[in-house]
Design a protein around this motif. Structure first.
Motif, PDB file in Angstrom:
ATOM      1  N   ARG A  48     -13.386 -36.433 -33.949  1.00  0.00           N
ATOM      2  CA  ARG A  48     -12.131 -36.150 -34.665  1.00  0.00           C
ATOM      3  C   ARG A  48     -11.328 -35.022 -34.022  1.00  0.00           C
ATOM      4  O   ARG A  48     -10.102 -35.127 -33.878  1.00  0.00           O
ATOM      5  CB  ARG A  48     -12.452 -35.824 -36.133  1.00  0.00           C
ATOM      6  N   LYS A  49     -12.026 -33.936 -33.617  1.00  0.00           N
ATOM      7  CA  LYS A  49     -11.314 -32.789 -33.026  1.00  0.00           C
ATOM      8  C   LYS A  49     -10.526 -33.202 -31.783  1.00  0.00           C
ATOM      9  O   LYS A  49      -9.427 -32.725 -31.544  1.00  0.00           O
ATOM     10  CB  LYS A  49     -12.309 -31.689 -32.647  1.00  0.00           C
ATOM     11  N   THR A  50     -11.115 -34.073 -30.986  1.00  0.00           N
ATOM     12  CA  THR A  50     -10.417 -34.528 -29.778  1.00  0.00           C
ATOM     13  C   THR A  50      -9.219 -35.376 -30.172  1.00  0.00           C
ATOM     14  O   THR A  50      -8.127 -35.240 -29.609  1.00  0.00           O
ATOM     15  CB  THR A  50     -11.360 -35.375 -28.900  1.00  0.00           C
ATOM     16  N   LEU A  51      -9.438 -36.276 -31.133  1.00  0.00           N
ATOM     17  CA  LEU A  51      -8.352 -37.164 -31.554  1.00  0.00           C
ATOM     18  C   LEU A  51      -7.206 -36.349 -32.147  1.00  0.00           C
ATOM     19  O   LEU A  51      -6.033 -36.690 -31.976  1.00  0.00           O
ATOM     20  CB  LEU A  51      -8.878 -38.189 -32.564  1.00  0.00           C
ATOM     21  N   ASP A  52      -7.546 -35.239 -32.825  1.00  0.00           N
ATOM     22  CA  ASP A  52      -6.505 -34.377 -33.410  1.00  0.00           C
ATOM     23  C   ASP A  52      -5.729 -33.626 -32.330  1.00  0.00           C
ATOM     24  O   ASP A  52      -4.517 -33.432 -32.448  1.00  0.00           O
ATOM     25  CB  ASP A  52      -7.143 -33.323 -34.339  1.00  0.00           C
ATOM     26  N   ASP A  53      -6.439 -33.191 -31.286  1.00  0.00           N
ATOM     27  CA  ASP A  53      -5.840 -32.216 -30.348  1.00  0.00           C
ATOM     28  C   ASP A  53      -5.288 -32.825 -29.065  1.00  0.00           C
ATOM     29  O   ASP A  53      -4.564 -32.148 -28.334  1.00  0.00           O
ATOM     30  CB  ASP A  53      -6.886 -31.145 -29.972  1.00  0.00           C
TER      31      ASP A  53
ATOM     32  N   LEU B 153     -16.969 -35.784 -23.735  1.00  0.00           N
ATOM     33  CA  LEU B 153     -15.551 -36.110 -23.568  1.00  0.00           C
ATOM     34  C   LEU B 153     -14.655 -34.980 -24.076  1.00  0.00           C
ATOM     35  O   LEU B 153     -13.702 -34.590 -23.403  1.00  0.00           O
ATOM     36  CB  LEU B 153     -15.234 -37.437 -24.262  1.00  0.00           C
ATOM     37  N   ASP B 154     -14.974 -34.454 -25.245  1.00  0.00           N
ATOM     38  CA  ASP B 154     -14.196 -33.319 -25.757  1.00  0.00           C
ATOM     39  C   ASP B 154     -14.341 -32.095 -24.843  1.00  0.00           C
ATOM     40  O   ASP B 154     -13.325 -31.522 -24.424  1.00  0.00           O
ATOM     41  CB  ASP B 154     -14.642 -32.989 -27.197  1.00  0.00           C
TER      42      ASP B 154
ATOM     43  N   PHE C 221     -22.674 -21.685 -26.851  1.00  0.00           N
ATOM     44  CA  PHE C 221     -23.609 -22.811 -26.911  1.00  0.00           C
ATOM     45  C   PHE C 221     -24.994 -22.409 -27.411  1.00  0.00           C
ATOM     46  O   PHE C 221     -25.895 -23.236 -27.463  1.00  0.00           O
ATOM     47  CB  PHE C 221     -23.798 -23.430 -25.512  1.00  0.00           C
ATOM     48  N   ARG C 222     -25.155 -21.106 -27.757  1.00  0.00           N
ATOM     49  CA  ARG C 222     -26.500 -20.606 -28.034  1.00  0.00           C
ATOM     50  C   ARG C 222     -27.226 -21.442 -29.091  1.00  0.00           C
ATOM     51  O   ARG C 222     -28.345 -21.882 -28.884  1.00  0.00           O
ATOM     52  CB  ARG C 222     -26.419 -19.143 -28.461  1.00  0.00           C
TER      53      ARG C 222
ATOM     54  N   ASP D 181     -16.428 -29.274 -37.651  1.00  0.00           N
ATOM     55  CA  ASP D 181     -15.180 -28.988 -36.940  1.00  0.00           C
ATOM     56  C   ASP D 181     -15.414 -28.291 -35.618  1.00  0.00           C
ATOM     57  O   ASP D 181     -14.464 -27.938 -34.922  1.00  0.00           O
ATOM     58  CB  ASP D 181     -14.280 -28.091 -37.812  1.00  0.00           C
ATOM     59  N   ARG D 182     -16.682 -28.057 -35.266  1.00  0.00           N
ATOM     60  CA  ARG D 182     -16.932 -27.312 -34.036  1.00  0.00           C
ATOM     61  C   ARG D 182     -16.661 -28.192 -32.829  1.00  0.00           C
ATOM     62  O   ARG D 182     -16.878 -29.392 -32.853  1.00  0.00           O
ATOM     63  CB  ARG D 182     -18.392 -26.866 -33.984  1.00  0.00           C
ATOM     64  N   SER D 183     -16.149 -27.577 -31.784  1.00  0.00           N
ATOM     65  CA  SER D 183     -15.988 -28.315 -30.537  1.00  0.00           C
ATOM     66  C   SER D 183     -16.329 -27.362 -29.415  1.00  0.00           C
ATOM     67  O   SER D 183     -16.868 -26.285 -29.650  1.00  0.00           O
ATOM     68  CB  SER D 183     -14.572 -28.862 -30.408  1.00  0.00           C
TER      69      SER D 183
END
Ligand code: FAD
Length: 391
Positions: free
Chosen positions: A66-71, A304-305, A342-343, A384-386
């Motif tokens: 979703r985050k990618t599709l939004d941004d 991909l994101d 990324f921890r 919502d994390r990316s």
């Protein structure tokens, strides 16, 4: 690199020479996006891709979150219907856990046309796209490509390694290289429209997908049936695991994919870096993007994101270095600093790597039936994390 270190397959006799501000190696999503952004800033970009067509030999399932599709403005005509349901399956045929979201969480890209559209956008921006052209290494300060017209020397101010998980550019620049790799394979086939909701099935069974998961994504147009895991842990190899999974995969319409003729089945696959973003991803001569930089979620193996977001950062840093003429500006492209984000995911990956038997997986799966377990799964799958925002 000294003459003695030049790899044997870099041609010694190269007649033709071209110049560019930036040579981008690899026209996956990372290379295409970086090259397009740089050309839009007015720089002269040469993009070399060893495949002869951008739509061929697709590796990825193509699930966009979703985050990618939004941004990012991805072409809607090349995206499948939205997916809101994830079904998690324990090893064997145990009771699954279904998670529904109120939002459109995923869409599967129709990757061949999507890559071709990205290639057209790159060309429109002014990128010189050289297909069927392989980067072979560096000789006497120039990059050597081998294309349909023979070997070619490229004098470029910077080189961008967008050449995937086993990046040759990373090696030539003396940058970090991916060591922790999963391998994945999947089959894709058309499914008859049936009015059922699009579903993403995940099977947590280390005998099928060691330290990762087996999946069926059916968005009502195509079904993707795949497995991935650590290469040395498949009891009968990656292909064997995929065959076993295909025979029992959940959520497929009766008769599929066994009814599909081999010619109608597309096979995809490749390595997936899961060691987290690499620390040294730039030097005065260039930088790495996408899988070459290890820009993949260590937990979900989604790349991909991350590759789109890191490419934006790379293009901004390169633009500044080119405009100011100061190569040291590339030091702002710092994997070590971004890696801190990324921890948590690296810790969870280490936990996943410990799940070696179906019995342990079944015990861990029991947690997903509890309210905190379901909440944690929802955070990973619908959160919502990316990729950490570099800026
Ligand atoms: C089976 C599988 C399924 C996946 N599913 C998903 C998913 O659903 N969602 C998700 O977010 N991520 C997924 N991933 C990860 C994701 O696909 C990658 O992280 C992403 O595509 C990386 O893009 P990239 O441009 O960095 O690399 P790539 O797409 O690998 O592109 C690298 C390009 O470089 C070219 N190249 C390599 N060497 C040379 C050379 N010497 N000269 C010229 N060209 C060269 C290659 O031909 C290739 O085109 C999946 C990965 C696999 C393997």
């Amino acid at each position: 690199m000294t003459a003695a270190e030049v790899p044997a397959d870099v041609p010694a006799e190269v007649a033709a020479e071209v110049a560019a501000d930036v040579l981008v190696v690899g026209a996956g999503l990372a290379g295409l996006h970086t090259a397009t952004l740089l050309a839009r800033h007015g720089h002269d970009v040469l993009l070399a891709e060893r495949r002869t067509g951008l739509g061929g030999a697709v590796r990825t399932t193509g699930i966009f979150v979703r985050k990618t599709l939004d941004d990012f403005p991805l072409p809607a005509e090349h995206l499948g219907p939205p997916i809101r349901r994830v079904v998690l399956h324990p090893p064997g045929r145990g009771r699954p856990v279904t998670l529904d979201s109120a939002r459109d969480e995923y869409r599967v890209g129709d990757m061949a046309p999507l890559y071709r559209a990205a290639g057209r956008a790159a060309a429109d921006a002014g990128v010189r796209v050289a297909l069927g052209t392989r980067y072979t290494g560096r000789r006497d300060g120039a990059h050597v490509l081998v294309g349909p017209g023979g070997p070619l020397r490229v004098r470029a101010r910077f080189v961008v390694g967008a050449d995937g998980a086993r990046s040759r550019v990373a090696r030539d620049l003396g940058l970090d290289r991916n060591r922790a790799l999963l391998v994945g394979a999947e089959e894709v086939f058309a499914v008859p429209a049936g009015g059922r909701p699009p579903v993403f099935h995940c099977v947590l069974d280390p005998s099928l997908a060691p330290a990762y998961l087996a999946w069926v994504v059916d968005d009502g147009r195509h079904a993707h049936v795949g497995v991935a895991g650590y290469p040395d842990r498949f009891p009968d190899g990656l292909r064997g695991a995929l065959e076993r999974f295909r025979a029992t995969a959940p959520g497929l319409a009766p008769g599929l994919p066994r009814a599909a003729r081999p010619a109608e089945v597309e096979r995809r696959g490749g390595p997936i870096p899961v060691g987290g973003l690499l620390r040294r991803i730039s030097c005065a001569d260039g930088l790495l993007v996408g899988d070459a930089a290890g820009a993949v979620s260590p937990l979900t193996a989604g790349g991909l994101d991350p590759c789109l977001r890191l490419s934006e950062h790379a293009a901004a840093v390169l633009d500044e270095a080119l405009r100011t003429g100061r190569a040291e500006r590339l030091s702002a492209y710092d994997g070590a600093a971004l890696r801190a984000g990324f921890r948590g995911r690296l810790l969870l990956r280490r936990g996943l790597a410990q799940v070696r038997t179906p019995a342990v997986a079944a015990a861990a799966f029991a947690l997903l039936r509890t309210p905190p377990g379901r909440a944690a799964a929802r955070r990973v799958l619908f959160g919502d994390r990316s990729f950490p925002n570099p800026r």
